[in-house]
Design a protein around this motif. Structure first.
Motif, PDB file in Angstrom:
ATOM      1  N   GLY A 137       0.814  -1.210   0.000  1.00  0.00           N
ATOM      2  CA  GLY A 137       0.000   0.000   0.000  1.00  0.00           C
ATOM      3  C   GLY A 137       0.841   1.250   0.000  1.00  0.00           C
ATOM      4  O   GLY A 137       0.338   2.334  -0.243  1.00  0.00           O
ATOM      5  N   ALA A 141      -0.743   8.618   2.115  1.00  0.00           N
ATOM      6  CA  ALA A 141      -0.966   9.585   1.043  1.00  0.00           C
ATOM      7  C   ALA A 141      -2.018  10.597   1.461  1.00  0.00           C
ATOM      8  O   ALA A 141      -2.727  11.151   0.647  1.00  0.00           O
ATOM      9  CB  ALA A 141      -1.389   8.856  -0.239  1.00  0.00           C
ATOM     10  N   ALA A 142      -2.119  10.845   2.782  1.00  0.00           N
ATOM     11  CA  ALA A 142      -3.194  11.697   3.286  1.00  0.00           C
ATOM     12  C   ALA A 142      -2.763  13.149   3.435  1.00  0.00           C
ATOM     13  O   ALA A 142      -3.478  13.949   4.015  1.00  0.00           O
ATOM     14  CB  ALA A 142      -3.696  11.160   4.628  1.00  0.00           C
ATOM     15  N   GLY A 143      -1.594  13.516   2.893  1.00  0.00           N
ATOM     16  CA  GLY A 143      -1.088  14.871   3.095  1.00  0.00           C
ATOM     17  C   GLY A 143      -0.352  14.932   4.428  1.00  0.00           C
ATOM     18  O   GLY A 143      -0.657  14.167   5.338  1.00  0.00           O
ATOM     19  N   TYR A 147      -5.118  14.565   7.524  1.00  0.00           N
ATOM     20  CA  TYR A 147      -6.529  14.812   7.850  1.00  0.00           C
ATOM     21  C   TYR A 147      -7.336  13.520   7.880  1.00  0.00           C
ATOM     22  O   TYR A 147      -7.277  12.702   6.967  1.00  0.00           O
ATOM     23  CB  TYR A 147      -7.156  15.731   6.799  1.00  0.00           C
ATOM     24  CG  TYR A 147      -6.961  17.216   7.041  1.00  0.00           C
ATOM     25  CD1 TYR A 147      -6.085  17.691   8.010  1.00  0.00           C
ATOM     26  CD2 TYR A 147      -7.659  18.145   6.277  1.00  0.00           C
ATOM     27  CE1 TYR A 147      -5.918  19.053   8.211  1.00  0.00           C
ATOM     28  CE2 TYR A 147      -7.492  19.510   6.467  1.00  0.00           C
ATOM     29  CZ  TYR A 147      -6.620  19.957   7.437  1.00  0.00           C
ATOM     30  OH  TYR A 147      -6.463  21.302   7.624  1.00  0.00           O
ATOM     31  N   ALA A 148      -8.121  13.369   8.950  1.00  0.00           N
ATOM     32  CA  ALA A 148      -9.140  12.325   8.983  1.00  0.00           C
ATOM     33  C   ALA A 148     -10.319  12.850   8.173  1.00  0.00           C
ATOM     34  O   ALA A 148     -10.522  14.062   8.122  1.00  0.00           O
ATOM     35  CB  ALA A 148      -9.540  12.062  10.425  1.00  0.00           C
ATOM     36  N   PRO A 149     -11.117  11.994   7.578  1.00  0.00           N
ATOM     37  CA  PRO A 149     -11.088  10.536   7.587  1.00  0.00           C
ATOM     38  C   PRO A 149     -10.177   9.934   6.508  1.00  0.00           C
ATOM     39  O   PRO A 149     -10.055   8.721   6.452  1.00  0.00           O
ATOM     40  CB  PRO A 149     -12.532  10.141   7.288  1.00  0.00           C
ATOM     41  CG  PRO A 149     -13.290  11.383   7.015  1.00  0.00           C
ATOM     42  CD  PRO A 149     -12.339  12.511   6.927  1.00  0.00           C
ATOM     43  N   LEU A 150      -9.526  10.767   5.675  1.00  0.00           N
ATOM     44  CA  LEU A 150      -8.693  10.192   4.620  1.00  0.00           C
ATOM     45  C   LEU A 150      -7.581   9.337   5.236  1.00  0.00           C
ATOM     46  O   LEU A 150      -7.273   8.251   4.745  1.00  0.00           O
ATOM     47  CB  LEU A 150      -8.099  11.316   3.761  1.00  0.00           C
ATOM     48  CG  LEU A 150      -7.313  10.873   2.524  1.00  0.00           C
ATOM     49  CD1 LEU A 150      -8.189  10.051   1.583  1.00  0.00           C
ATOM     50  CD2 LEU A 150      -6.742  12.074   1.782  1.00  0.00           C
ATOM     51  N   VAL A 152      -7.697   7.701   7.862  1.00  0.00           N
ATOM     52  CA  VAL A 152      -8.235   6.444   8.394  1.00  0.00           C
ATOM     53  C   VAL A 152      -8.322   5.393   7.291  1.00  0.00           C
ATOM     54  O   VAL A 152      -8.260   4.195   7.542  1.00  0.00           O
ATOM     55  CB  VAL A 152      -9.607   6.711   9.065  1.00  0.00           C
ATOM     56  CG1 VAL A 152     -10.224   5.432   9.579  1.00  0.00           C
ATOM     57  CG2 VAL A 152      -9.449   7.724  10.198  1.00  0.00           C
ATOM     58  N   GLN A 153      -8.448   5.871   6.023  1.00  0.00           N
ATOM     59  CA  GLN A 153      -8.556   4.943   4.885  1.00  0.00           C
ATOM     60  C   GLN A 153      -7.228   4.308   4.481  1.00  0.00           C
ATOM     61  O   GLN A 153      -7.217   3.347   3.736  1.00  0.00           O
ATOM     62  CB  GLN A 153      -9.027   5.729   3.653  1.00  0.00           C
ATOM     63  CG  GLN A 153     -10.496   5.881   3.500  1.00  0.00           C
ATOM     64  CD  GLN A 153     -10.817   6.527   2.148  1.00  0.00           C
ATOM     65  OE1 GLN A 153      -9.955   6.854   1.352  1.00  0.00           O
ATOM     66  NE2 GLN A 153     -12.097   6.696   1.909  1.00  0.00           N
ATOM     67  N   MET A 154      -6.104   4.918   4.910  1.00  0.00           N
ATOM     68  CA  MET A 154      -4.799   4.525   4.376  1.00  0.00           C
ATOM     69  C   MET A 154      -4.389   3.118   4.802  1.00  0.00           C
ATOM     70  O   MET A 154      -4.948   2.559   5.733  1.00  0.00           O
ATOM     71  CB  MET A 154      -3.739   5.516   4.861  1.00  0.00           C
ATOM     72  CG  MET A 154      -3.909   6.898   4.316  1.00  0.00           C
ATOM     73  SD  MET A 154      -3.505   6.921   2.573  1.00  0.00           S
ATOM     74  CE  MET A 154      -4.777   8.008   1.938  1.00  0.00           C
ATOM     75  N   ALA A 237     -18.540  10.780  11.970  1.00  0.00           N
ATOM     76  CA  ALA A 237     -19.834  11.294  12.403  1.00  0.00           C
ATOM     77  C   ALA A 237     -20.792  10.157  12.750  1.00  0.00           C
ATOM     78  O   ALA A 237     -21.611  10.284  13.665  1.00  0.00           O
ATOM     79  CB  ALA A 237     -20.431  12.186  11.323  1.00  0.00           C
ATOM     80  N   GLY A 241     -18.564  11.224  16.234  1.00  0.00           N
ATOM     81  CA  GLY A 241     -17.356  12.043  16.152  1.00  0.00           C
ATOM     82  C   GLY A 241     -17.496  13.152  15.126  1.00  0.00           C
ATOM     83  O   GLY A 241     -18.578  13.391  14.598  1.00  0.00           O
ATOM     84  N   ASP A 242     -16.383  13.823  14.851  1.00  0.00           N
ATOM     85  CA  ASP A 242     -16.426  14.940  13.910  1.00  0.00           C
ATOM     86  C   ASP A 242     -15.073  15.043  13.204  1.00  0.00           C
ATOM     87  O   ASP A 242     -14.048  15.237  13.863  1.00  0.00           O
ATOM     88  CB  ASP A 242     -16.718  16.233  14.688  1.00  0.00           C
ATOM     89  CG  ASP A 242     -16.835  17.442  13.757  1.00  0.00           C
ATOM     90  OD1 ASP A 242     -16.469  17.320  12.574  1.00  0.00           O
ATOM     91  OD2 ASP A 242     -17.297  18.488  14.227  1.00  0.00           O
ATOM     92  N   PRO A 243     -15.061  14.928  11.855  1.00  0.00           N
ATOM     93  CA  PRO A 243     -13.793  15.024  11.134  1.00  0.00           C
ATOM     94  C   PRO A 243     -13.079  16.353  11.399  1.00  0.00           C
ATOM     95  O   PRO A 243     -11.846  16.407  11.370  1.00  0.00           O
ATOM     96  CB  PRO A 243     -14.200  14.925   9.663  1.00  0.00           C
ATOM     97  CG  PRO A 243     -15.545  14.304   9.660  1.00  0.00           C
ATOM     98  CD  PRO A 243     -16.196  14.678  10.957  1.00  0.00           C
TER      99      PRO A 243
END
Lengths: 527, 375
Positions: A137, A141-143, A147-150, A152-154, A237, A241-243
């Motif tokens: 993988g 690659a989230a910067g 930043y969440a939620p991106l 969280v996807q990694m 959410a 929660g809150d991104p």
């Protein structure tokens, strides 16, 4: 402690520790550790630079040619993380290690063993960070902001990055505690706080910032970790929660972090300008107060990174006003430097060139910062190349240029040789010209509507991107000149006197060049 | 920055630029078409002028000093190192300048936040990597569509010449009437996106699980283009926004046309489809929604984006595959398509994947099965 025999006393004056590799692994000497920090950060600077050049190669023309979008995002992310946590921050800690004890007349850092530990954590973190490119993988690659939620996807590269950030955070906190204690407790007799060189003041304030915010970052990335693996929903959410919470926590770290990377640079420049103007620093006290004001304000401006998240008008206005206020103490600093130069007797050796270049180009970054502070304008330029230009003007032309200024300034003290002025000046002129070719067009790109962090772009952006890519390769290659300058200086050259600069003042210039392994075993008395 | 920027602005705008984008400045903010965007444009110009004046003043002094107060010119260093009056002056004057800047900015912030009394409300939903639009109030209510990048892959990969609106063109643009207050509601399905159209002066993050709003009132007819402005994963650079601003009459005609089309394509959910029909339809759905990750050849981009060709889930129990397509997979980029696509589209695309490449199950999934899975 047992009784001190004359033999042991003798030992203090000659270094009989392990030699070879073990010397560096076991060293507790602030000069050795400072050197290791500087070498480490330069290696990381080159690694991050290779990533930047791959990014610029892809962006040379519209269309996808060199890398795939997913890998492109990994490069932009890792370039940011490596440069911030691997290059700029450790480089300043390296300067602190080398110079703070010499400047305040201390024999070493307060916690010498901890000092060793805070350095040797860094290569471990670097291996995790760089190694994450090679796991399934790839790297995150989230910067660099993760930043969440991106984030969280990694894939598992993200977990490695989280652990690397934790380790680097521990290293920074230990380094910061060491610096605070050294400055507060180990100053030579007569060295009052308001007599300290400004570099010590800026680092003292920076160290407090580090202690305050590194745990906040650790908290933010730990929340990502538990969201990823342990079923929490801090940033989701659907689970209450809150991104945007992530962004608040991250930038509460992130904005003071910006000043962590620039305040020591202000300190270095404030040492160099008076030396080569042969005139005392103008407004020493106001420089100290301005630094402290910037540090305090840095805790109440974080949400200016988040104007587009859709905050209420009152919140936007508060953060806009607070951010604009930072222009005042920053302006005071620039005015003080110019006033120091005014009616001086200036010469322009390489450190002074870098310092003058710093004031000139960093101030451009200050102006674009002020423009970005205006919330409605920021909403147009947020997440565009305008912001990319802005923060490279303050981080490259700011922090990095000051680091080079400091490196040339103190190289004679470190190596005992004068560096080659011709090579140093070539390095400066190539850097400042290619820097501007790279980053100046990015202002136009951002204003005209090019988003950042994209691997491909619309055709109207093609010309400026090609120009920026050419500049980037020029800038990258120019940094190889620095290696030549340093290697030549280490291997030989004109013998440096204790104080190679006519106008230099300060305790570091009272010890021989190169600075002996142990200095100020008997504290000097400052009048 | 200011000197060079102003210089460049004046020189470059004097050069008659060729090409379709000539109307747009390539060195300054895009030509505004809303009152808010115009305010931002003017505020930026004002700031540039103020910064330029300060720049010239400060660096005029510095470079005067650099050139005249040199040791080589015989300059002897003075010894002053403080001056209370000067220091107070250069603290107070900047504060006054900042107050002057804050006043117009405050007015614009308040105007930008006033989303009350809209004529039309449109909800935009960010998906990885496309935008969905629902016209939820006002003229055109009920219209909904998904807007995908329409630039062909051949152009991106360099196998075909790039078109005029390369990467800034979509299959289904947002259409709004001129002079009406449009309130945009922003949300997202997966990660944070941002809806940005520079000429309209609008940029608002689209946050999953929350709704934020912003507004614009376009003063001019025309086509205005923008991008997603928040990093949202692999194809962040490939989810543009295209807004067509039409006259009231043309907008009414567009609404009628859309509503007619929607009625015509409203599918009978109980219809039994033939395998070939489903595969043909599914191939189109796959190209628009799935191919970005799983690739047109079904090979995916492992490990982040797994292959479907030869995959156990596609060849095995269809109920499991229906569940994944409809509900997504948590913690991955696999989105929940259950509410994004019609039952027929989902049935078609699942049928397609189960009968494409080396997958030859021969099974046809009917829309009724998807409808049943909703419950």
């Amino acid at each position: 402690m047992s009784a001190v025999t004359p033999d042991q006393l003798h030992d203090d004056h000659h270094h009989h520790g392990p030699t070879g590799l073990m010397r560096w692994i076991t060293t507790t000497n602030h000069k050795d550790i400072g050197t290791m920090y500087l070498i480490f950060s330069f290696i990381m600077f080159l690694s991050g630079g290779v990533m930047a050049l791959t990014i610029r190669a892809e962006l040379f023309q519209p269309g996808m040619q060199v890398v795939q979008p997913e890998f492109f995002n990994q490069l932009t992310t890792m370039h940011g993380l490596v440069m911030v946590f691997g290059a700029i921050m450790p480089a300043f800690v390296g300067f602190a290690n080398w110079m703070l004890p010499l400047m305040i007349g201390a024999s070493d850092m307060a916690f010498a063993r901890m000092n060793n530990w805070s350095f040797w954590l860094l290569p471990v973190a670097a291996i995790l960070l760089i190694g994450s490119f090679f796991v399934p993988g790839g790297a995150t690659a989230a910067g660099w902001t993760l930043y969440a939620p991106l984030s969280v996807q990694m894939g598992m590269g993200m977990d490695l990055t989280i652990f690397a950030v934790h380790i680097m955070g521990i290293s920074s906190i230990m380094g910061a505690i060491n610096i605070v204690v050294t400055i507060l407790n180990m100053r030579a007799p007569g060295m009052t706080m308001m007599k300290m060189p400004l570099f010590c003041w800026t680092w003292l304030i920076t160290a407090y910032l580090l202690i305050a915010v590194m745990p906040v970052l650790a908290g933010a990335v730990t929340m990502i970790l538990t969201d990823r693996h342990f079923g929490t929903a801090f940033f989701n959410a659907a689970g209450g929660g809150d991104p945007v919470l992530y962004q608040h926590v991250f930038w509460f770290f992130g904005h003071p972090e910006v000043y962590i990377m620039i305040l020591p640079a202000f300190g270095i420049v404030s040492q160099i300008i008076p030396t080569f103007a042969r005139k005392p620093l103008f407004g020493y006290a106001s420089m100290v107060y301005a630094t402290a004001s910037i540090a305090i304000l840095s805790f109440v401006v974080w949400a200016h990174h988040m104007f587009t998240t859709g905050m209420p008008a009152a919140t936007q206005l508060f953060f806009m006003y607070a951010t604009m206020l930072i222009a005042v103490p920053t302006g005071v600093k620039v005015f003080n430097w110019v006033a120091t130069m005014w009616r001086g007797s200036m010469t322009f050796e390489t450190p002074m060139l870098w310092a003058t270049g710093f004031i000139f180009v960093f101030t451009m970054g200050g102006f674009t910062g002020l423009i970005c502070a205006i919330a409605p304008i920021d909403i147009q330029v947020q997440d565009t190349y305008y912001v990319v230009a802005h923060f490279h003007y303050v981080l490259v032309a700011g922090s990095l240029f000051a680091l080079f200024a400091g490196a040339y300034y103190w190289l004679p003290k470190w190596t005992g040789h004068m560096y080659s002025e011709t090579i140093g000046k070539l390095h400066f002129w190539c850097s400042i010209i290619f820097f501007n070719i790279t980053f100046f067009p990015m202002h136009f790109l951002g204003l005209a509507g090019m988003p950042r962090r994209i691997p491909d772009y619309a055709l109207q952006f093609a010309d400026f991107n090609a120009l920026a890519s050419i500049g980037a390769f020029g800038f990258g290659l120019s940094q190889l000149i620095f290696i030549v300058a340093v290697v030549k200086c280490v291997r030989g050259g004109k013998k440096a006197p204790a104080s190679p600069w006519e106008g230099a003042e300060g305790l570091e210039w009272t010890v021989p060049s190169p600075a002996p392994h142990h200095t100020f075993e008997t504290p000097p008395v400052v009048k | 920055m200011s000197v060079l920027a102003r210089f460049a602005v004046t020189t470059l705008s004097a050069v008659p630029a060729a090409g379709a984008w000539a109307a747009q400045s390539s060195v300054n903010l895009q030509t505004p078409v809303t009152a808010v965007a115009a305010e931002i444009y003017d505020m930026h110009t004002l700031m540039m002028i103020i910064c330029l004046v300060i720049f010239v003043a400060v660096f005029g002094v510095m470079f005067w000093s650099v050139f005249h107060h040199r040791k080589s010119k015989g300059a002897v260093a003075a010894h002053f190192h403080e001056n209370t009056m000067v220091e107070i002056a250069w603290t107070v004057v900047p504060v006054l300048i900042l107050l002057g800047m804050a006043y117009p900015a405050t007015k614009t912030v308040i105007a930008m936040k006033d989303t009350s009394n809209p004529d039309i409300t449109i909800k935009a939903t960010g998906y990885q990597w496309k935008w969905g639009y629902d016209y939820i109030k006002g003229e055109g209510e009920g219209i909904k569509f998904v807007s995908n990048l329409s630039t062909p892959q051949e152009q991106i990969q360099g196998r075909a010449a790039k078109g005029e609106h390369y990467l800034l063109e979509v299959d289904n643009p947002v259409v709004v009437p001129v002079g009406k207050k449009i309130r945009m509601l922003l949300t997202a399905n997966d990660v944070i996106h941002a809806w940005w159209v520079p000429a309209l002066g609008v940029k608002q993050d689209a946050i999953p699980g929350f709704i934020r709003d912003t507004w614009f009132r376009a003063d001019k007819e025309g086509v205005f283009r923008g991008n997603c402005a928040e990093l949202c994963g692999k194809d962040h650079g490939f989810m543009p926004i295209e807004v067509h601003v039409l006259s009231a009459e043309k907008y009414a005609a567009w609404v009628a046309d859309q509503q007619g089309k929607m009625a015509a394509t409203a599918e009978d959910p109980t219809k039994e489809w033939a395998l070939a029909e489903l595969v043909a339809k599914g191939e189109q759905v796959f190209a628009a929604n799935c191919a970005a990750c799983h690739q047109a050849d079904g090979k995916g981009m492992p490990p982040a984006f797994p292959p479907l060709d030869g995959a156990a889930i596609v060849q095995g129990d269809k109920a499991e595959q229906i569940k994944v397509v409809m509900q997504g997979r948590d913690g991955t980029a696999m989105a929940a398509f259950g509410k994004q696509l019609s039952d027929t589209d989902i049935a078609a695309v699942i049928t397609y994947t189960r009968n494409a490449w080396s997958n030859q199950t021969g099974e046809a999934i009917q829309p009724a099965e998807i409808a049943a899975a909703h419950n």
